[in-house]
Design a protein around this motif. Structure first.
Motif, mmCIF file in Angstrom:
data_model
loop_
_atom_site.group_PDB
_atom_site.id
_atom_site.type_symbol
_atom_site.label_atom_id
_atom_site.label_comp_id
_atom_site.label_asym_id
_atom_site.label_seq_id
_atom_site.Cartn_x
_atom_site.Cartn_y
_atom_site.Cartn_z
ATOM 1 N N ASP A 31 0.883 -1.163 0.000
ATOM 2 C CA ASP A 31 0.000 0.000 0.000
ATOM 3 C C ASP A 31 0.917 1.207 0.000
ATOM 4 O O ASP A 31 1.353 1.661 1.053
ATOM 5 N N MET A 32 1.262 1.668 -1.193
ATOM 6 C CA MET A 32 2.254 2.736 -1.297
ATOM 7 C C MET A 32 1.918 3.711 -2.411
ATOM 8 O O MET A 32 1.177 3.392 -3.336
ATOM 9 N N VAL A 33 2.476 4.908 -2.276
ATOM 10 C CA VAL A 33 2.332 5.949 -3.294
ATOM 11 C C VAL A 33 3.737 6.395 -3.664
ATOM 12 O O VAL A 33 4.547 6.718 -2.792
ATOM 13 N N VAL A 34 4.014 6.404 -4.949
ATOM 14 C CA VAL A 34 5.310 6.842 -5.456
ATOM 15 C C VAL A 34 5.063 7.967 -6.450
ATOM 16 O O VAL A 34 4.181 7.866 -7.306
ATOM 17 N N GLY A 35 5.839 9.023 -6.335
ATOM 18 C CA GLY A 35 5.739 10.128 -7.274
ATOM 19 C C GLY A 35 6.735 9.964 -8.409
ATOM 20 O O GLY A 35 7.829 9.437 -8.208
ATOM 21 N N VAL A 36 6.340 10.411 -9.581
ATOM 22 C CA VAL A 36 7.236 10.424 -10.738
ATOM 23 C C VAL A 36 7.205 11.835 -11.309
ATOM 24 O O VAL A 36 6.133 12.362 -11.618
ATOM 25 N N THR A 74 12.758 11.243 -10.148
ATOM 26 C CA THR A 74 12.905 12.340 -11.097
ATOM 27 C C THR A 74 13.834 11.884 -12.213
ATOM 28 O O THR A 74 14.962 11.456 -11.956
ATOM 29 N N THR A 75 13.314 11.966 -13.437
ATOM 30 C CA THR A 75 14.092 11.518 -14.591
ATOM 31 C C THR A 75 13.476 12.090 -15.862
ATOM 32 O O THR A 75 12.472 12.785 -15.814
ATOM 33 N N SER A 76 14.068 11.766 -16.992
ATOM 34 C CA SER A 76 13.510 12.203 -18.279
ATOM 35 C C SER A 76 12.472 11.183 -18.753
ATOM 36 O O SER A 76 12.413 10.045 -18.275
ATOM 37 N N LEU A 77 11.671 11.612 -19.692
ATOM 38 C CA LEU A 77 10.623 10.773 -20.265
ATOM 39 C C LEU A 77 11.197 9.481 -20.858
ATOM 40 O O LEU A 77 10.703 8.388 -20.581
ATOM 41 N N ASN A 98 21.062 9.586 -14.151
ATOM 42 C CA ASN A 98 19.888 9.758 -15.006
ATOM 43 C C ASN A 98 18.579 9.664 -14.234
ATOM 44 O O ASN A 98 17.526 10.024 -14.754
ATOM 45 N N VAL A 99 18.649 9.135 -13.003
ATOM 46 C CA VAL A 99 17.482 9.026 -12.130
ATOM 47 C C VAL A 99 17.888 9.540 -10.762
ATOM 48 O O VAL A 99 18.933 9.159 -10.234
ATOM 49 N N LYS A 100 17.051 10.422 -10.203
ATOM 50 C CA LYS A 100 17.269 10.912 -8.852
ATOM 51 C C LYS A 100 16.087 10.474 -7.995
ATOM 52 O O LYS A 100 14.939 10.591 -8.410
ATOM 53 N N ILE A 101 16.392 9.979 -6.808
ATOM 54 C CA ILE A 101 15.363 9.534 -5.868
ATOM 55 C C ILE A 101 15.386 10.482 -4.682
ATOM 56 O O ILE A 101 16.442 10.675 -4.065
ATOM 57 N N THR A 102 14.244 11.076 -4.369
ATOM 58 C CA THR A 102 14.159 11.937 -3.193
ATOM 59 C C THR A 102 13.156 11.341 -2.216
ATOM 60 O O THR A 102 12.127 10.808 -2.619
ATOM 61 N N GLY A 103 13.497 11.404 -0.942
ATOM 62 C CA GLY A 103 12.610 10.910 0.098
ATOM 63 C C GLY A 103 12.873 9.480 0.508
ATOM 64 O O GLY A 103 12.208 8.963 1.398
ATOM 65 N N ALA A 104 13.820 8.832 -0.144
ATOM 66 C CA ALA A 104 14.131 7.438 0.194
ATOM 67 C C ALA A 104 15.508 7.084 -0.348
ATOM 68 O O ALA A 104 16.104 7.818 -1.137
ATOM 69 N N ASP A 105 15.958 5.938 0.049
ATOM 70 C CA ASP A 105 17.198 5.363 -0.446
ATOM 71 C C ASP A 105 16.913 4.753 -1.822
ATOM 72 O O ASP A 105 15.806 4.240 -2.049
#
Length: 117
Positions: A31-36, A74-77, A98-105
């Motif tokens: 049960d999770m929410v992930v932002g892109v 956070t990344t490109s299309l 090419n990918v940045k993750i914020t809020g987690a490892d």
């Protein structure tokens, strides 16, 4: 899939692929929410922010910035499309910047993507 096809693939198609790729048994207790956040989506008339809700073996996608995201990708299309299609290694994408993750490892990002294979 050829790179040209991936480049022009609409996000709706990509999210349908995610829906059928989600491993129901692996994600049944999630049960999770992930932002892109897609840095260049505006250029392609696509939304730049999405919320991916994974719960009870189902993924629901909304074109919005989630308030309660466990983390944000956070990344490109094109990088996002290639990650979802399994054409790009997530660890390489992170290590190459090419990918940045914020809020987690980044480990949580890898575990999230592993739900789709």
């Amino acid at each position: 899939m050829e790179d040209k096809v991936v480049t022009y693939m609409p996000m709706d198609t990509l999210f349908r692929i995610m829906a059928v790729s989600l491993n129901a048994s692996k994600s049944m207790d999630e049960d999770m929410v992930v932002g892109v956040h897609l840095t260049d989506a505006d250029k392609n008339d696509e939304s730049s922010d999405y919320a991916l809700y994974v719960r009870k073996g189902i993924v629901e996608v909304q074109p919005e910035t989630p308030e309660d995201a466990e983390f944000t990708i956070t990344t490109s299309l094109l990088v996002w499309k290639n990650l979802v299609l399994g054409k790009l290694d997530p660890q390489k994408a992170v290590s190459d910047g090419n990918v940045k993750i914020t809020g987690a490892d980044p480990k949580e990002f890898y575990e999230f993507l592993a739900l789709f294979y």
